[in-house]
Design an enzyme around this catalytic site. Structure first.
Site, PDB file in Angstrom:
ATOM      1  N   ASP A  36     -20.070 -17.515   6.616  1.00  0.00           N
ATOM      2  CA  ASP A  36     -20.969 -17.336   5.472  1.00  0.00           C
ATOM      3  C   ASP A  36     -22.387 -17.682   5.924  1.00  0.00           C
ATOM      4  O   ASP A  36     -22.578 -18.236   6.997  1.00  0.00           O
ATOM      5  CB  ASP A  36     -20.552 -18.249   4.302  1.00  0.00           C
ATOM      6  N   TYR A 155     -25.215  -0.532  -5.091  1.00  0.00           N
ATOM      7  CA  TYR A 155     -23.905  -1.203  -5.025  1.00  0.00           C
ATOM      8  C   TYR A 155     -22.787  -0.173  -5.133  1.00  0.00           C
ATOM      9  O   TYR A 155     -21.799  -0.224  -4.376  1.00  0.00           O
ATOM     10  CB  TYR A 155     -23.803  -2.235  -6.158  1.00  0.00           C
TER      11      TYR A 155
HETATM   12  P1  NAD Z   1     -19.880 -14.931  -4.542  1.00  0.00           P
HETATM   13  O1  NAD Z   1     -21.359 -14.715  -4.647  1.00  0.00           O
HETATM   14  O2  NAD Z   1     -19.272 -16.056  -5.308  1.00  0.00           O
HETATM   15  O3  NAD Z   1     -19.456 -15.076  -3.013  1.00  0.00           O
HETATM   16  C1  NAD Z   1     -19.985 -14.212  -2.031  1.00  0.00           C
HETATM   17  C2  NAD Z   1     -20.231 -15.000  -0.765  1.00  0.00           C
HETATM   18  O4  NAD Z   1     -20.750 -14.087   0.208  1.00  0.00           O
HETATM   19  C3  NAD Z   1     -21.269 -16.116  -0.935  1.00  0.00           C
HETATM   20  O5  NAD Z   1     -20.792 -17.335  -0.400  1.00  0.00           O
HETATM   21  C4  NAD Z   1     -22.467 -15.605  -0.148  1.00  0.00           C
HETATM   22  O6  NAD Z   1     -23.241 -16.654   0.445  1.00  0.00           O
HETATM   23  C5  NAD Z   1     -21.805 -14.732   0.886  1.00  0.00           C
HETATM   24  N1  NAD Z   1     -22.735 -13.769   1.447  1.00  0.00           N
HETATM   25  C6  NAD Z   1     -23.642 -13.008   0.784  1.00  0.00           C
HETATM   26  N2  NAD Z   1     -24.363 -12.306   1.645  1.00  0.00           N
HETATM   27  C7  NAD Z   1     -23.897 -12.623   2.881  1.00  0.00           C
HETATM   28  C8  NAD Z   1     -24.254 -12.217   4.188  1.00  0.00           C
HETATM   29  N3  NAD Z   1     -25.256 -11.364   4.402  1.00  0.00           N
HETATM   30  N4  NAD Z   1     -23.560 -12.726   5.234  1.00  0.00           N
HETATM   31  C9  NAD Z   1     -22.559 -13.620   5.026  1.00  0.00           C
HETATM   32  N5  NAD Z   1     -22.189 -14.040   3.823  1.00  0.00           N
HETATM   33  C10 NAD Z   1     -22.857 -13.545   2.759  1.00  0.00           C
HETATM   34  O7  NAD Z   1     -19.267 -13.547  -4.979  1.00  0.00           O
HETATM   35  P2  NAD Z   1     -17.768 -12.934  -5.051  1.00  0.00           P
HETATM   36  O8  NAD Z   1     -17.675 -12.332  -6.391  1.00  0.00           O
HETATM   37  O9  NAD Z   1     -16.751 -13.888  -4.588  1.00  0.00           O
HETATM   38  O10 NAD Z   1     -17.927 -11.731  -4.021  1.00  0.00           O
HETATM   39  C11 NAD Z   1     -16.993 -11.436  -3.010  1.00  0.00           C
HETATM   40  C12 NAD Z   1     -16.836  -9.932  -2.904  1.00  0.00           C
HETATM   41  O11 NAD Z   1     -16.235  -9.438  -4.086  1.00  0.00           O
HETATM   42  C13 NAD Z   1     -18.142  -9.147  -2.743  1.00  0.00           C
HETATM   43  O12 NAD Z   1     -17.959  -8.161  -1.752  1.00  0.00           O
HETATM   44  C14 NAD Z   1     -18.320  -8.495  -4.096  1.00  0.00           C
HETATM   45  O13 NAD Z   1     -19.060  -7.308  -4.015  1.00  0.00           O
HETATM   46  C15 NAD Z   1     -16.891  -8.263  -4.497  1.00  0.00           C
HETATM   47  N6  NAD Z   1     -16.640  -8.061  -5.927  1.00  0.00           N
HETATM   48  C16 NAD Z   1     -16.958  -9.031  -6.839  1.00  0.00           C
HETATM   49  C17 NAD Z   1     -16.646  -8.830  -8.171  1.00  0.00           C
HETATM   50  C18 NAD Z   1     -16.908  -9.892  -9.219  1.00  0.00           C
HETATM   51  O14 NAD Z   1     -16.797  -9.597 -10.423  1.00  0.00           O
HETATM   52  N7  NAD Z   1     -17.194 -11.115  -8.855  1.00  0.00           N
HETATM   53  C19 NAD Z   1     -16.036  -7.643  -8.572  1.00  0.00           C
HETATM   54  C20 NAD Z   1     -15.745  -6.677  -7.621  1.00  0.00           C
HETATM   55  C21 NAD Z   1     -16.038  -6.904  -6.297  1.00  0.00           C
END
Ligand code: NAD
Length: 254
Positions: A36, A155
């Site tokens: 991360d 996105y």
């Molecule tokens: P989150 O923000 O809680 O966690 C995402 C993590 O990714 C964070 O710790 C952040 O620091 C890290 N991150 C961001 N950019 C980065 C980079 N350039 N390099 C390394 N790490 C990086 O969000 P989440 O919801 O757990 O997201 C995880 C995945 O799920 C993402 O790909 C997101 O698009 C996808 N997603 C989320 C949802 C939702 O509703 N939360 C729905 C569909 C898909």
């Protein structure tokens, strides 16, 4: 132990689904490389895993930076001897910005993190997996990668591209014993919206993206997505390849 001794790299492991996956994978016996950009929260996860008797190392890596992505895979090989599972989970939102307002900077950043990072990690991981005749890749896509208006233009395009990459790799590397699948979560309670650029509720993008939210039966917990990731990464999913597994409480079934 559904992932006993497997070596797994998980990106975005400091928060949300990635954190839940790191914890759960370690509980299932995997040796975890947690990656991360947020170092303190990343160290928290690794310490929590180790305190529980699990095995994990932290790598501070920005998936938008090629050298970081390559080092992250190198660390897995140096620390644990190989790489069995790659989870491309890190991702960012786009502020629900519609196509006529998207800047080059926003577009490039979202595509770099959500698609180019996973491509580079896959490119680096495949030769290792091909040599050992086995490997699993799990990508965190989104229902936004299957439908048109769950987020902004960047996105939505990035997650559709990740779905395409998933299927391409799945088919082309099946002959090497490698599987590649994606999870398409619906709304999950994580920190992603907090990291999102400020949303204007009156804007076209937000209004259009939110139009279907009333149909969502419920939001999910990160642990519910981690459970799907364990299944896809484990041998129980040995016949599952190129699948986009929707986990959304039925939101998109309407
Ligand atoms: P989150 O923000 O809680 O966690 C995402 C993590 O990714 C964070 O710790 C952040 O620091 C890290 N991150 C961001 N950019 C980065 C980079 N350039 N390099 C390394 N790490 C990086 O969000 P989440 O919801 O757990 O997201 C995880 C995945 O799920 C993402 O790909 C997101 O698009 C996808 N997603 C989320 C949802 C939702 O509703 N939360 C729905 C569909 C898909």
């Amino acid at each position: 132990m559904r992932l006993g001794d497997r070596v797994a790299v998980i990106t975005g492991a400091a928060s949300g689904m990635g954190r839940a996956m790191a914890v759960r994978f370690a509980e299932e016996g995997a040796r975890v490389v947690a990656a991360d950009v947020v170092e303190d929260k990343l160290q928290d996860v690794v310490q929590a895993i180790q305190a529980d008797g699990g095995r994990a190392v932290a790598v501070v890596a920005d998936v938008a930076v090629r050298a970081d992505v390559e080092r992250m895979i190198d660390v897995a090989v140096e620390a644990f001897g190989t790489l069995d599972i790659l989870v491309n989970n890190a991702g960012i939102m786009d502020g629900m910005v519609p196509a006529h307002e998207v800047s080059d900077e926003l577009w490039d950043r979202v595509l770099a993190v959500n698609v180019t990072g996973p491509m580079r990690a896959i490119r680096k991981a495949l030769p290792i997996m091909m040599q050992q005749g086995r490997g699993v890749i799990v990508n965190t896509a989104s229902v936004g990668g299957l439908f048109g208006s769950r987020a902004g233009a960047a996105y939505t395009a990035s997650k559709h591209a990740l779905v395409g990459l998933t299927k391409n790799v799945a088919y082309q590397y099946a002959r090497f014993g490698i599987r590649c699948n994606a999870i398409a979560p619906g709304g999950v309670e994580t920190n992603i919206m907090g990291a999102n650029p400020r949303l204007d509720p009156a804007s076209l993008g937000v209004q259009a993206a939110m139009a279907g939210m009333g149909l969502n039966p419920r939001t999910g917990k990160p642990e519910e997505i981690a459970a799907v990731a364990v299944f896809l990464a484990s041998d129980e999913a040995s016949f599952v390849n190129g699948a986009i597994l929707v986990a959304d409480a039925g939101w998109t079934a309407y």
